[in-house]
Write a protein that holds these residues in place. Structure first.
Motif, PDB file in Angstrom:
ATOM      1  N   LEU A 105       1.765 -10.827  -0.548  1.00  0.00           N
ATOM      2  CA  LEU A 105       0.825 -10.081   0.295  1.00  0.00           C
ATOM      3  C   LEU A 105      -0.146 -11.038   0.973  1.00  0.00           C
ATOM      4  N   PRO A 106      -0.487 -10.783   2.237  1.00  0.00           N
ATOM      5  CA  PRO A 106      -1.529 -11.604   2.858  1.00  0.00           C
ATOM      6  C   PRO A 106      -2.897 -11.246   2.256  1.00  0.00           C
ATOM      7  N   LYS A 107      -3.905 -12.048   2.557  1.00  0.00           N
ATOM      8  CA  LYS A 107      -5.254 -11.765   2.016  1.00  0.00           C
ATOM      9  C   LYS A 107      -5.871 -10.550   2.697  1.00  0.00           C
ATOM     10  N   PHE A 108      -6.597  -9.756   1.901  1.00  0.00           N
ATOM     11  CA  PHE A 108      -7.319  -8.604   2.486  1.00  0.00           C
ATOM     12  C   PHE A 108      -8.463  -8.229   1.558  1.00  0.00           C
ATOM     13  N   ASP A 109      -9.441  -7.515   2.083  1.00  0.00           N
ATOM     14  CA  ASP A 109     -10.523  -6.974   1.248  1.00  0.00           C
ATOM     15  C   ASP A 109     -10.192  -5.534   0.895  1.00  0.00           C
ATOM     16  N   TYR A 110     -10.573  -5.145  -0.302  1.00  0.00           N
ATOM     17  CA  TYR A 110     -10.180  -3.828  -0.802  1.00  0.00           C
ATOM     18  C   TYR A 110     -11.422  -2.976  -1.055  1.00  0.00           C
ATOM     19  N   HIS A 111     -11.445  -1.777  -0.496  1.00  0.00           N
ATOM     20  CA  HIS A 111     -12.571  -0.860  -0.715  1.00  0.00           C
ATOM     21  C   HIS A 111     -12.071   0.405  -1.406  1.00  0.00           C
ATOM     22  N   GLU A 112     -12.860   0.875  -2.356  1.00  0.00           N
ATOM     23  CA  GLU A 112     -12.471   2.106  -3.063  1.00  0.00           C
ATOM     24  C   GLU A 112     -13.636   3.096  -3.027  1.00  0.00           C
ATOM     25  N   SER A 151     -15.283   3.983  10.257  1.00  0.00           N
ATOM     26  CA  SER A 151     -15.867   3.784  11.592  1.00  0.00           C
ATOM     27  C   SER A 151     -16.482   2.394  11.723  1.00  0.00           C
ATOM     28  N   GLY A 152     -16.933   1.819  10.584  1.00  0.00           N
ATOM     29  CA  GLY A 152     -17.519   0.472  10.653  1.00  0.00           C
ATOM     30  C   GLY A 152     -16.470  -0.617  10.845  1.00  0.00           C
ATOM     31  N   LEU A 153     -15.343  -0.470  10.150  1.00  0.00           N
ATOM     32  CA  LEU A 153     -14.338  -1.553  10.153  1.00  0.00           C
ATOM     33  C   LEU A 153     -13.287  -1.375  11.264  1.00  0.00           C
ATOM     34  N   LYS A 154     -13.226  -0.160  11.781  1.00  0.00           N
ATOM     35  CA  LYS A 154     -12.353   0.170  12.933  1.00  0.00           C
ATOM     36  C   LYS A 154     -10.921  -0.367  12.807  1.00  0.00           C
ATOM     37  N   ALA A 155     -10.434  -1.058  13.840  1.00  0.00           N
ATOM     38  CA  ALA A 155      -9.017  -1.435  13.911  1.00  0.00           C
ATOM     39  C   ALA A 155      -8.594  -2.413  12.812  1.00  0.00           C
ATOM     40  N   ASN A 156      -9.559  -3.080  12.163  1.00  0.00           N
ATOM     41  CA  ASN A 156      -9.194  -4.040  11.110  1.00  0.00           C
ATOM     42  C   ASN A 156      -8.873  -3.367   9.782  1.00  0.00           C
ATOM     43  N   ALA A 157      -9.111  -2.053   9.703  1.00  0.00           N
ATOM     44  CA  ALA A 157      -8.956  -1.365   8.417  1.00  0.00           C
ATOM     45  C   ALA A 157      -7.745  -0.441   8.408  1.00  0.00           C
ATOM     46  N   LYS A 158      -7.188  -0.263   7.214  1.00  0.00           N
ATOM     47  CA  LYS A 158      -6.079   0.680   7.050  1.00  0.00           C
ATOM     48  C   LYS A 158      -6.312   1.463   5.770  1.00  0.00           C
ATOM     49  N   ILE A 159      -6.028   2.759   5.852  1.00  0.00           N
ATOM     50  CA  ILE A 159      -6.107   3.592   4.644  1.00  0.00           C
ATOM     51  C   ILE A 159      -4.904   3.273   3.773  1.00  0.00           C
ATOM     52  N   ILE A 160      -5.135   3.223   2.471  1.00  0.00           N
ATOM     53  CA  ILE A 160      -4.006   3.098   1.536  1.00  0.00           C
ATOM     54  C   ILE A 160      -4.071   4.251   0.537  1.00  0.00           C
ATOM     55  N   SER A 209      -1.073  -6.334   9.361  1.00  0.00           N
ATOM     56  CA  SER A 209      -1.930  -7.258   8.600  1.00  0.00           C
ATOM     57  C   SER A 209      -3.391  -6.817   8.682  1.00  0.00           C
ATOM     58  N   PRO A 210      -3.684  -5.650   8.058  1.00  0.00           N
ATOM     59  CA  PRO A 210      -5.078  -5.197   8.074  1.00  0.00           C
ATOM     60  C   PRO A 210      -5.972  -6.151   7.272  1.00  0.00           C
ATOM     61  N   LYS A 211      -7.191  -6.327   7.741  1.00  0.00           N
ATOM     62  CA  LYS A 211      -8.127  -7.195   6.991  1.00  0.00           C
ATOM     63  C   LYS A 211      -8.746  -6.428   5.825  1.00  0.00           C
ATOM     64  N   TYR A 212      -8.821  -5.107   5.986  1.00  0.00           N
ATOM     65  CA  TYR A 212      -9.447  -4.279   4.945  1.00  0.00           C
ATOM     66  C   TYR A 212      -8.538  -3.103   4.594  1.00  0.00           C
ATOM     67  N   LEU A 213      -8.386  -2.863   3.303  1.00  0.00           N
ATOM     68  CA  LEU A 213      -7.679  -1.649   2.868  1.00  0.00           C
ATOM     69  C   LEU A 213      -8.711  -0.694   2.283  1.00  0.00           C
ATOM     70  N   ILE A 214      -8.654   0.548   2.733  1.00  0.00           N
ATOM     71  CA  ILE A 214      -9.572   1.569   2.201  1.00  0.00           C
ATOM     72  C   ILE A 214      -8.751   2.534   1.356  1.00  0.00           C
ATOM     73  N   ARG A 273      -6.177  10.539  14.432  1.00  0.00           N
ATOM     74  CA  ARG A 273      -6.967   9.499  15.094  1.00  0.00           C
ATOM     75  C   ARG A 273      -7.386   8.442  14.070  1.00  0.00           C
ATOM     76  N   PRO A 274      -7.676   7.220  14.513  1.00  0.00           N
ATOM     77  CA  PRO A 274      -7.983   6.154  13.558  1.00  0.00           C
ATOM     78  C   PRO A 274      -9.167   6.456  12.643  1.00  0.00           C
ATOM     79  N   ASP A 275     -10.090   7.327  13.097  1.00  0.00           N
ATOM     80  CA  ASP A 275     -11.258   7.615  12.239  1.00  0.00           C
ATOM     81  C   ASP A 275     -11.031   8.837  11.353  1.00  0.00           C
ATOM     82  N   GLU A 276      -9.806   9.380  11.350  1.00  0.00           N
ATOM     83  CA  GLU A 276      -9.556  10.606  10.584  1.00  0.00           C
ATOM     84  C   GLU A 276      -8.798  10.348   9.278  1.00  0.00           C
ATOM     85  N   ILE A 277      -9.055  11.228   8.322  1.00  0.00           N
ATOM     86  CA  ILE A 277      -8.313  11.216   7.054  1.00  0.00           C
ATOM     87  C   ILE A 277      -7.600  12.555   6.926  1.00  0.00           C
TER      88      ILE A 277
END
Ligand SMILES: Cc1cc2nc3c(=O)[nH]c(=O)nc-3n(C[C@H](O)[C@H](O)[C@H](O)COP(=O)(O)OP(=O)(O)OC[C@H]3O[C@@H](n4cnc5c(N)ncnc54)[C@H](O)[C@@H]3O)c2cc1C
Length: 296
Positions: free
Chosen positions: A4-11, A23-32, A48-53, A163-167
């Motif tokens: 896996l490439p490097k990424f930051d993980y948010h829970e 909305s803060g991380l926008k295109a660099n983030a992906k929901i997991i 290659s998202p920089k952040y996984l939410i 949309r990118p800001d939706e769950i």
């Protein structure tokens, strides 16, 4: 071995924090969710998202609320829970059956219903089943909430209206009318861990015992860029008794309703033949299911 490439993980623990992160991380983030698609695609270098939410701490997304009039299935409910739900087998057997043939036990224990929908694979197992029962999805963002019919949700392979800001928060399925039956059948080369060569989800509703068909949905999967209705097949069933001859005609029409591709797993003509066979079988089983319910 693929790494896996490097990424930051948010829970995040609340929807509010999840929306703020999105909305803060926008295109660099992906929901997991379960990660069975996201992590594979990251390992392959496709994304290659920089952040996984992660949605793993959002308890409101884990509900499977058996209600009578309408049932809400949280987007983070895992596939094995759907496959093992006595409530779903009784009320929405098409969903439970599709879940029971998705991937392997390992995949079913991680993959979520929301992830299976949002991935929008042309051969995904749950979308056709959800289309057969007329499900809706709830999408939430910082700005509000909207409901979208599952038929309108998919735009093509990997493409949806989200949309990118939706769950995707929940899937809503209304109680089905009496005298309703359905079935889901998937054909693959192997019994387990197989993406469908062709899959069909059918559902019919009769007006009364031994009556005519009031509502019919026939969903074909893996024969077009997204799951599709066999429109002309559905149409000729309406207001008719579900005889063997009628079902045969519907199955033949369904072949013309699809536009399969030829690939390594099956040719166009072969897939069309399989559509005919599976439409016939699912409709016959749907009629049997209506009769079985009546005897209880
Ligand atoms: C070996 C193997 C076998 C497989 N077999 C099958 C099979 O037979 N049938 C089948 O249908 N699939 C199969 N899959 C595909 C996969 O398991 C499913 O697509 C799975 O359901 C995805 O769910 P997930 O929770 O793992 O999603 P993730 O991988 O976490 O996410 C998938 C996508 O959805 C987005 N997402 C997830 N949840 C949400 C949400 N709540 N709101 C907004 N966006 C969200 C993510 O950002 C990502 O884009 C297989 C996969 C593997 C690796």
């Amino acid at each position: 071995m693929l790494l896996l490439p490097k990424f930051d993980y948010h829970e995040p623990e609340s929807m509010k924090s999840a929306f703020a992160l999105l909305s803060g991380l926008k295109a660099n983030a992906k929901i997991i969710a379960g990660g069975t698609d996201v992590l594979v695609n990251m390992k392959k270098g496709l994304i290659s998202p920089k952040y996984l939410i992660s949605l793993a701490k959002m308890e409101e997304l884990f509900v499977l609320e058996p209600r009578k009039k309408s049932t809400a299935i949280g987007s983070h409910v895992i596939v094995s829970e759907l496959a093992e739900s006595a409530f779903l087998w009784k009320n929405f057997p098409v969903i439970a059956k599709a879940a029971s043939v998705l991937g392997s036990p390992l995949i079913r224990n991680r993959a979520t219903i929301g992830g299976n929908i949002v991935t929008a694979r042309p051969a995904a197992d749950l979308p056709p089943a959800l289309m057969a029962v007329g499900a809706k999805v709830e999408l939430k963002s910082k700005k509000g909430r909207r409901e979208v019919g599952i038929d309108e949700f998919f735009l093509g392979p990997g493409k949806t209206v989200i949309r990118p800001d939706e769950i995707l928060t929940k899937i809503i399925v209304n109680e089905l009318p009496p005298f309703t039956g359905g079935d889901y059948i998937k054909l693959g080369h192997r019994k387990a861990l197989e993406i469908a060569i062709v899959a069909v989800a059918s559902r019919i509703t009769l007006d009364k015992p031994q009556g005519v068909i009031r509502n019919a949905r026939i969903i074909l999967s893996a024969v077009a860029p997204q799951a599709i209705h066999a429109v002309s097949a559905e149409r000729i069933l309406i207001n008719e008794k579900p005889t063997e001859k009628l079902i045969e005609r519907a199955a033949t029409l369904a072949m013309q309703d699809c536009r399969p591709i030829t690939d390594i797993r099956g040719g166009e003509e072969y897939r069309k033949e399989i559509v005919k066979v599976l439409v016939k079988r699912t409709l016959v089983n749907a009629v049997k299911a209506v009769n079985r319910k009546r005897q209880k």
